[in-house]
Structure formats: C-alpha cells, structure tokens
Design a protein around this motif. Structure first.
Motif, PDB file in Angstrom:
ATOM      1  N   GLY A  79       0.941  -1.223  -0.127  1.00 27.43           N
ATOM      2  CA  GLY A  79      -0.047   0.107  -0.060  1.00 27.43           C
ATOM      3  C   GLY A  79       1.058   1.213   0.068  1.00 27.43           C
ATOM      4  O   GLY A  79       1.885   1.096   0.331  1.00 27.43           O
ATOM      5  N   VAL A  80       0.189   2.494  -0.358  1.00 24.58           N
ATOM      6  CA  VAL A  80       0.949   3.702  -0.275  1.00 24.58           C
ATOM      7  C   VAL A  80      -0.069   4.463   0.046  1.00 24.58           C
ATOM      8  O   VAL A  80      -1.390   4.469  -0.138  1.00 24.58           O
ATOM      9  N   SER A  81       0.346   5.402   1.281  1.00 24.91           N
ATOM     10  CA  SER A  81      -0.609   6.599   1.661  1.00 24.91           C
ATOM     11  C   SER A  81      -0.720   7.712   0.719  1.00 24.91           C
ATOM     12  O   SER A  81      -0.347   7.651  -0.221  1.00 24.91           O
ATOM     13  N   ALA A  82      -1.550   8.686   1.268  1.00 23.00           N
ATOM     14  CA  ALA A  82      -2.084   9.852   0.280  1.00 23.00           C
ATOM     15  C   ALA A  82      -0.480  10.516   0.400  1.00 23.00           C
ATOM     16  O   ALA A  82       0.487  10.339   1.071  1.00 23.00           O
ATOM     17  N   PHE A  83      -0.412  11.661  -0.561  1.00 24.90           N
ATOM     18  CA  PHE A  83       0.684  12.295  -0.571  1.00 24.90           C
ATOM     19  C   PHE A  83       0.217  13.591   0.339  1.00 24.90           C
ATOM     20  O   PHE A  83      -0.691  14.313   0.623  1.00 24.90           O
ATOM     21  N   TYR A  84       1.486  14.251   0.912  1.00 24.87           N
ATOM     22  CA  TYR A  84       1.421  15.365   2.010  1.00 24.87           C
ATOM     23  C   TYR A  84       2.577  16.307   1.639  1.00 24.87           C
ATOM     24  O   TYR A  84       3.605  15.855   1.124  1.00 24.87           O
ATOM     25  N   GLN A  85       2.051  17.472   1.668  1.00 24.34           N
ATOM     26  CA  GLN A  85       3.183  18.504   1.463  1.00 24.34           C
ATOM     27  C   GLN A  85       3.504  19.176   2.978  1.00 24.34           C
ATOM     28  O   GLN A  85       2.613  19.493   3.646  1.00 24.34           O
ATOM     29  N   SER A  86       4.801  19.512   2.960  1.00 21.70           N
ATOM     30  CA  SER A  86       5.118  20.069   4.153  1.00 21.70           C
ATOM     31  C   SER A  86       6.580  21.123   3.933  1.00 21.70           C
ATOM     32  O   SER A  86       7.217  20.940   2.762  1.00 21.70           O
ATOM     33  N   ASP A  87       6.706  22.075   4.876  1.00 21.98           N
ATOM     34  CA  ASP A  87       7.795  22.867   4.631  1.00 21.98           C
ATOM     35  C   ASP A  87       9.145  22.132   4.830  1.00 21.98           C
ATOM     36  O   ASP A  87       9.052  20.974   5.696  1.00 21.98           O
ATOM     37  N   SER A  88       9.976  22.582   4.388  1.00 19.95           N
ATOM     38  CA  SER A  88      11.450  21.795   4.459  1.00 19.95           C
ATOM     39  C   SER A  88      12.064  22.116   6.024  1.00 19.95           C
ATOM     40  O   SER A  88      11.561  23.306   6.465  1.00 19.95           O
ATOM     41  N   LEU A  89      12.755  21.059   6.388  1.00 18.09           N
ATOM     42  CA  LEU A  89      13.342  21.321   7.569  1.00 18.09           C
ATOM     43  C   LEU A  89      14.541  22.520   7.695  1.00 18.09           C
ATOM     44  O   LEU A  89      14.763  23.057   8.528  1.00 18.09           O
ATOM     45  N   LEU A  90      14.922  22.897   6.337  1.00 22.69           N
ATOM     46  CA  LEU A  90      15.878  24.102   6.239  1.00 22.69           C
ATOM     47  C   LEU A  90      15.250  25.141   5.536  1.00 22.69           C
ATOM     48  O   LEU A  90      14.552  24.845   4.592  1.00 22.69           O
ATOM     49  N   PRO A  91      15.359  26.325   5.803  1.00 21.57           N
ATOM     50  CA  PRO A  91      14.689  27.541   5.330  1.00 21.57           C
ATOM     51  C   PRO A  91      15.186  27.825   3.851  1.00 21.57           C
ATOM     52  O   PRO A  91      16.413  27.170   3.741  1.00 21.57           O
ATOM     53  N   GLY A  92      14.295  28.150   3.170  1.00 22.09           N
ATOM     54  CA  GLY A  92      14.845  28.658   1.759  1.00 22.09           C
ATOM     55  C   GLY A  92      14.709  27.264   0.772  1.00 22.09           C
ATOM     56  O   GLY A  92      15.241  27.642  -0.378  1.00 22.09           O
ATOM     57  N   GLN A  93      14.248  26.453   1.008  1.00 25.33           N
ATOM     58  CA  GLN A  93      14.122  25.375  -0.005  1.00 25.33           C
ATOM     59  C   GLN A  93      12.566  25.054  -0.363  1.00 25.33           C
ATOM     60  O   GLN A  93      11.548  25.591   0.354  1.00 25.33           O
ATOM     61  N   PRO A  94      12.158  24.477  -1.259  1.00 22.96           N
ATOM     62  CA  PRO A  94      10.805  24.169  -1.854  1.00 22.96           C
ATOM     63  C   PRO A  94      10.072  23.313  -0.931  1.00 22.96           C
ATOM     64  O   PRO A  94      10.880  22.479  -0.311  1.00 22.96           O
ATOM     65  N   ARG A  95       8.916  23.434  -0.843  1.00 20.89           N
ATOM     66  CA  ARG A  95       8.066  22.539   0.039  1.00 20.89           C
ATOM     67  C   ARG A  95       8.554  21.043  -0.556  1.00 20.89           C
ATOM     68  O   ARG A  95       8.527  20.780  -1.777  1.00 20.89           O
ATOM     69  N   TYR A  96       8.302  20.343   0.437  1.00 20.70           N
ATOM     70  CA  TYR A  96       8.300  18.591   0.144  1.00 20.70           C
ATOM     71  C   TYR A  96       7.306  18.063  -0.125  1.00 20.70           C
ATOM     72  O   TYR A  96       6.129  18.508   0.633  1.00 20.70           O
ATOM     73  N   THR A  97       7.107  17.108  -0.802  1.00 23.84           N
ATOM     74  CA  THR A  97       5.815  16.079  -1.111  1.00 23.84           C
ATOM     75  C   THR A  97       6.363  14.691  -0.237  1.00 23.84           C
ATOM     76  O   THR A  97       7.420  14.212  -0.810  1.00 23.84           O
ATOM     77  N   ASN A  98       5.585  14.023   0.518  1.00 31.93           N
ATOM     78  CA  ASN A  98       5.783  12.983   1.260  1.00 31.93           C
ATOM     79  C   ASN A  98       4.586  11.993   1.283  1.00 31.93           C
ATOM     80  O   ASN A  98       3.850  12.439   1.197  1.00 31.93           O
ATOM     81  N   LEU A 124      24.555  16.237  -1.529  1.00 34.65           N
ATOM     82  CA  LEU A 124      25.400  17.138  -1.264  1.00 34.65           C
ATOM     83  C   LEU A 124      25.262  17.816   0.296  1.00 34.65           C
ATOM     84  O   LEU A 124      26.474  18.321   0.733  1.00 34.65           O
ATOM     85  N   VAL A 125      24.125  17.996   0.671  1.00 38.71           N
ATOM     86  CA  VAL A 125      24.053  18.595   1.952  1.00 38.71           C
ATOM     87  C   VAL A 125      23.079  17.834   2.790  1.00 38.71           C
ATOM     88  O   VAL A 125      21.849  17.654   2.188  1.00 38.71           O
ATOM     89  N   ARG A 126      23.203  17.835   4.002  1.00 35.72           N
ATOM     90  CA  ARG A 126      22.255  17.045   4.967  1.00 35.72           C
ATOM     91  C   ARG A 126      21.084  17.888   5.049  1.00 35.72           C
ATOM     92  O   ARG A 126      21.093  19.116   5.084  1.00 35.72           O
ATOM     93  N   TRP A 127      19.964  16.996   4.823  1.00 36.18           N
ATOM     94  CA  TRP A 127      18.707  17.760   4.963  1.00 36.18           C
ATOM     95  C   TRP A 127      18.556  18.897   3.610  1.00 36.18           C
ATOM     96  O   TRP A 127      17.593  19.590   3.578  1.00 36.18           O
ATOM     97  N   GLY A 128      19.447  18.511   2.651  1.00 28.87           N
ATOM     98  CA  GLY A 128      19.180  19.520   1.443  1.00 28.87           C
ATOM     99  C   GLY A 128      18.213  19.039   0.422  1.00 28.87           C
ATOM    100  O   GLY A 128      17.564  17.875   0.631  1.00 28.87           O
ATOM    101  N   PRO A 129      17.927  19.788  -0.527  1.00 30.75           N
ATOM    102  CA  PRO A 129      16.838  19.317  -1.588  1.00 30.75           C
ATOM    103  C   PRO A 129      17.430  18.353  -2.223  1.00 30.75           C
ATOM    104  O   PRO A 129      18.443  18.071  -2.398  1.00 30.75           O
ATOM    105  N   ARG A 130      16.282  17.663  -2.620  1.00 32.72           N
ATOM    106  CA  ARG A 130      16.549  16.286  -3.183  1.00 32.72           C
ATOM    107  C   ARG A 130      15.174  15.887  -4.064  1.00 32.72           C
ATOM    108  O   ARG A 130      14.170  16.007  -3.934  1.00 32.72           O
TER     109      ARG A 130
END
Length: 161
Positions: A36-55, A85-91
């Motif tokens: 199974g797969v859950s719904a998708f959720y958007q959330s802010d990044s743990l670091l400022p200045g990054q695009p929101r995440y889809t999880n 490249l960066v821990r908790w960086g964009p991916r």
C-alpha cells in the motif's frame, strides 16, 4: 516476509512524479510485494529557503535483508537523480526505511526505527494511513502514542497527480 514501511520524500524535479516513479520502482523489487501507499502530503523543508516537500509512506512485504533493501532503495534514489550534497538539502528523492518488522537495527549504514520519525508529522500521519494505531515499535511505543505527541501542523494532504 516482513512488513516494512518506507518514508518517501521529494522537493525537486516534479516531486509528485518522483514519488510515483519511486512507487513503480518499489513494486518491482525482487522478493517484495508493494502492499500500500499513503496519500501524498506537502510540508515545509526542515531548512529554510527550500521548496516544500511532497511526502508519503509505502508498505512493503519483503524477504530482502535490511542492507539489501537499503542498497535497492539507494539505487532507486540514484536512478532518479539523487545527489547527496547537503544534509537535509533539497533532493529529487529520499527513501528511508522507517520500520522493518519488529526489528531494532543499529548498523553503521542503517538505523531502524528511523531515528527521528517520532518527531516528524510528515512521516507519522502517512504511516497511520497504512498501519494501525496499535502498531508497536521496538521500544514498545505505539504509533498512536507517537501521533498524540506530534500534532498535524504544517502538513497539507494533496491529491495525487
């Protein structure tokens, strides 16, 4: 087979499509069934200045050994352009083993349960769509306990594209 929960996240290069591609790749893993797969959720990044995440979270039943599964997940990430490249960086894609049956794994390359899942609403709420609140982690906490300590704040459930 053991029930395994995989946390998925992306905030680059069409994140929803990245997650869809990852789901297709997870379904192709040897000795593994995508349950199974859950719904998708958007959330802010743990670091400022990054695009929101889809999880999201995926549930697998698998006979793969933990490190073999980790290698397979990292190959999927690499196939989708992941750069570390960066821990908790964009991916483009992040795949984390959250839970591996009832195992407690403490290897240099792999810690299960995922070491910060209890703090992350973007992990716990999608997980709760696939697992009962009575799911017990190796430390004897239940998913329900973790949810009650981690409010649904900063999350937005999104329709999958």
């Amino acid at each position: 087979m053991e029930r395994i929960y995989i946390g998925m996240g992306s905030n680059l290069a069409a994140p929803q499509q990245q997650l869809h591609n990852a789901i297709e790749a997870l379904a192709q893993l040897p000795d593994t069934t995508l349950v199974g797969v859950s719904a998708f959720y958007q959330s802010d990044s743990l670091l400022p200045g990054q695009p929101r995440y889809t999880n999201a979270v995926a549930a697998l039943d698998s006979n793969l050994a933990p490190l073999a599964l980790l290698d397979a997940l990292q190959a999927i990430e690499n196939d989708q352009g992941r750069e570390r490249l960066v821990r908790w960086g964009p991916r483009t894609l992040d795949l984390d083993i959250l839970l591996f049956g009832d195992r407690l794994i403490d290897e240099p390359r792999l810690k299960v349960p995922h070491y910060q899942m209890h703090l992350r609403a973007f992990v716990l709420y999608p997980l709760a769509e696939l697992a009962p609140a009575t799911l017990q982690l190796p430390d004897k906490q239940t998913l329900g306990d973790l949810l009650s300590a981690c409010p649904f704040v900063g999350l937005e459930r999104v329709t999958q594209a």
